[in-house]
Write an enzyme that holds these catalytic residues in place. Structure first.
Site, PDB file in Angstrom:
ATOM      1  N   TYR A 131       0.928  -1.237  -0.036  1.00 28.29           N
ATOM      2  CA  TYR A 131       0.033  -0.081   0.058  1.00 28.29           C
ATOM      3  C   TYR A 131       0.876   1.263  -0.051  1.00 28.29           C
ATOM      4  O   TYR A 131       1.790   1.505   0.760  1.00 28.29           O
ATOM      5  CB  TYR A 131      -1.028  -0.047   1.167  1.00 28.29           C
ATOM      6  CG  TYR A 131      -1.942   0.888   1.349  1.00 28.29           C
ATOM      7  CD1 TYR A 131      -3.297   0.717   0.593  1.00 28.29           C
ATOM      8  CD2 TYR A 131      -1.909   2.172   1.940  1.00 28.29           C
ATOM      9  CE1 TYR A 131      -4.384   1.554   0.611  1.00 28.29           C
ATOM     10  CE2 TYR A 131      -3.053   3.090   1.835  1.00 28.29           C
ATOM     11  CZ  TYR A 131      -4.149   2.795   1.358  1.00 28.29           C
ATOM     12  OH  TYR A 131      -5.262   3.611   1.295  1.00 28.29           O
ATOM     13  N   HIS A 175       4.010  -6.597  11.257  1.00 28.60           N
ATOM     14  CA  HIS A 175       3.760  -6.755   9.792  1.00 28.60           C
ATOM     15  C   HIS A 175       4.977  -7.042   9.071  1.00 28.60           C
ATOM     16  O   HIS A 175       4.820  -7.365   7.801  1.00 28.60           O
ATOM     17  CB  HIS A 175       3.242  -5.497   9.358  1.00 28.60           C
ATOM     18  CG  HIS A 175       2.551  -5.369   8.156  1.00 28.60           C
ATOM     19  ND1 HIS A 175       1.409  -6.206   7.722  1.00 28.60           N
ATOM     20  CD2 HIS A 175       2.751  -4.530   6.970  1.00 28.60           C
ATOM     21  CE1 HIS A 175       1.008  -6.153   6.696  1.00 28.60           C
ATOM     22  NE2 HIS A 175       1.567  -5.015   6.040  1.00 28.60           N
ATOM     23  N   ASP A 194       0.738  -8.758  14.020  1.00 31.14           N
ATOM     24  CA  ASP A 194       0.667  -7.939  13.114  1.00 31.14           C
ATOM     25  C   ASP A 194      -0.879  -7.008  13.456  1.00 31.14           C
ATOM     26  O   ASP A 194      -1.855  -7.881  13.391  1.00 31.14           O
ATOM     27  CB  ASP A 194       0.453  -8.630  11.807  1.00 31.14           C
ATOM     28  CG  ASP A 194       0.528  -7.658  10.461  1.00 31.14           C
ATOM     29  OD1 ASP A 194       0.058  -6.540  10.741  1.00 31.14           O
ATOM     30  OD2 ASP A 194       0.569  -8.172   9.531  1.00 31.14           O
ATOM     31  N   SER A 230       1.254  -7.820   2.070  1.00 36.82           N
ATOM     32  CA  SER A 230       0.380  -6.993   2.310  1.00 36.82           C
ATOM     33  C   SER A 230      -0.701  -6.529   1.365  1.00 36.82           C
ATOM     34  O   SER A 230      -1.322  -7.411   0.962  1.00 36.82           O
ATOM     35  CB  SER A 230       0.995  -5.458   2.727  1.00 36.82           C
ATOM     36  OG  SER A 230       0.338  -4.878   3.551  1.00 36.82           O
ATOM     37  N   GLN A 231      -0.839  -5.198   0.887  1.00 35.40           N
ATOM     38  CA  GLN A 231      -1.686  -4.849  -0.256  1.00 35.40           C
ATOM     39  C   GLN A 231      -1.123  -5.984  -1.367  1.00 35.40           C
ATOM     40  O   GLN A 231      -2.098  -6.508  -2.142  1.00 35.40           O
ATOM     41  CB  GLN A 231      -1.601  -3.677  -0.562  1.00 35.40           C
ATOM     42  CG  GLN A 231      -2.378  -3.387  -1.808  1.00 35.40           C
ATOM     43  CD  GLN A 231      -2.151  -2.094  -2.555  1.00 35.40           C
ATOM     44  OE1 GLN A 231      -2.881  -1.088  -2.134  1.00 35.40           O
ATOM     45  NE2 GLN A 231      -1.287  -1.371  -3.204  1.00 35.40           N
TER      46      GLN A 231
END
Length: 323
Positions: A92, A303, A273, A187-188
């Site tokens: 992101y 994360h 996370d 992640s994204q």
């Protein structure tokens, strides 16, 4: 951050009833078919990467709505035969940057397509090169809230469609074995890879770490860390928008895509996370559509997960599945 989510023994069994819209499949079939009507490759130009062991091309392909999407295509230098390809999606706020920033996959012997994220690139790294000409629908300023009041206007409808088209693009590039295409991301990027795996039936493998946009309804209830925090902030201001926002998010949920995926899958998650809470990742993993799957959990990590240790596991696992 201390452990805050469910205990590990509960996470390993966690398979919540994540509701899907009745027209989920029709919505995505129509979206993908509309994009597929456009020729895939727009432009492919050699790029001087200042490196001796890998070669790079600056690729533009037609994404959602035929919009031009930029990507770096990098492969081992001097290798002519068709080789497996890894399509990588970004986290992101990050753009594709410069090709020498991400060399793991081409150095490991794979062709590598790194897709730019439309309308992103201003938060980390060295920027992006793909605008999002559709970002005018009502919603917040960040990508995760753009057009959130209607699934047809929502930013992630466009980005996920770009991801599907990136697989088509890499299969059209020279030197790629189209039967051995992998999608990957963190992640994204991990959420995008998971979504693409649910929409493209013939992938060779999926690598997803701390995937964003899984079990979203729970995520926005238990964390206000960014990017989920952007949704929380938006709803704190737009107090009557919750029903519409939750409906839109249900069309993008990684659990729904996981149920439809069939490629062998490699997951990773940090149990501390708060950005992509562990229960949201396990919700997707435990309902994933293929038995050939593995998840590595890192009890003391946030994360960042397993970082280089996890990448080494990915490399070993992927070598086994592709050779």
């Amino acid at each position: 951050m201390a452990l805050f989510d469910l205990p590990l023994d509960q996470l390993e069994r966690y398979a919540p009833d994540v509701r899907e819209p009745l027209d989920f499949d029709a919505f995505w079939r129509s979206t993908v078919e509309s994009a597929a009507a456009k020729p895939i490759l727009v432009d492919v130009q050699p790029y001087r990467n200042e490196l001796s062991l890998v070669e790079t091309w600056d690729v533009t392909f037609a994404g959602y709505g035929g919009d031009p999407v930029r990507a770096w295509y990098t492969r081992p230098a001097g290798v002519d035969g068709p080789i497996p390809a890894v399509v990588e999606f970004l986290g992101y706020g990050r753009g594709r940057g410069l090709p020498h920033e991400r060399l793991t996959w081409p150095v490991a012997g794979y062709a590598h397509l790194l897709m730019d994220s439309r309308g992103q690139g201003g938060q980390y790294g060295t920027g992006g090169d793909t605008p999002d000409p559709h970002g005018v629908a009502l919603g917040g300023p960040g990508p995760v809230t753009r057009g959130i009041l209607d699934p047809h206007d929502y930013y992630y409808r466009r980005l996920i469609t770009d991801g599907v088209r990136a697989v088509e693009a890499v299969r059209a590039l020279p030197g790629v074995d189209p039967a051995r295409v992998v999608v990957a991301g963190n992640s994204q990027g991990g959420g995008l890879a998971l979504a693409v795996a649910g929409l493209v039936p013939d992938l060779a493998a999926l690598l997803t770490t701390a995937p964003f946009m899984c079990h979203v309804q729970r995520a926005i209830d238990i964390t206000d860390a960014e990017p989920y925090g952007e949704i929380v902030t938006f709803l704190a201001v737009h107090r009557e928008a919750e029903e519409a926002a939750r409906r839109t998010l249900s069309y993008m949920d990684g659990v729904a895509f996981a149920r439809r995926a069939g490629a062998p899958a490699h997951f990773g998650v940090g149990l501390r996370d708060t950005v992509c809470p562990p229960s949201t990742v396990y919700a997707a993993y435990n309902q994933y559509g293929a038995d050939d799957r593995v998840l590595y959990a890192y009890p003391f990590n946030h994360h960042e997960g397993g970082e280089a240790v996890h990448v080494r596991r990915q490399l070993r696992w992927l070598r086994y599945h592709l050779e």
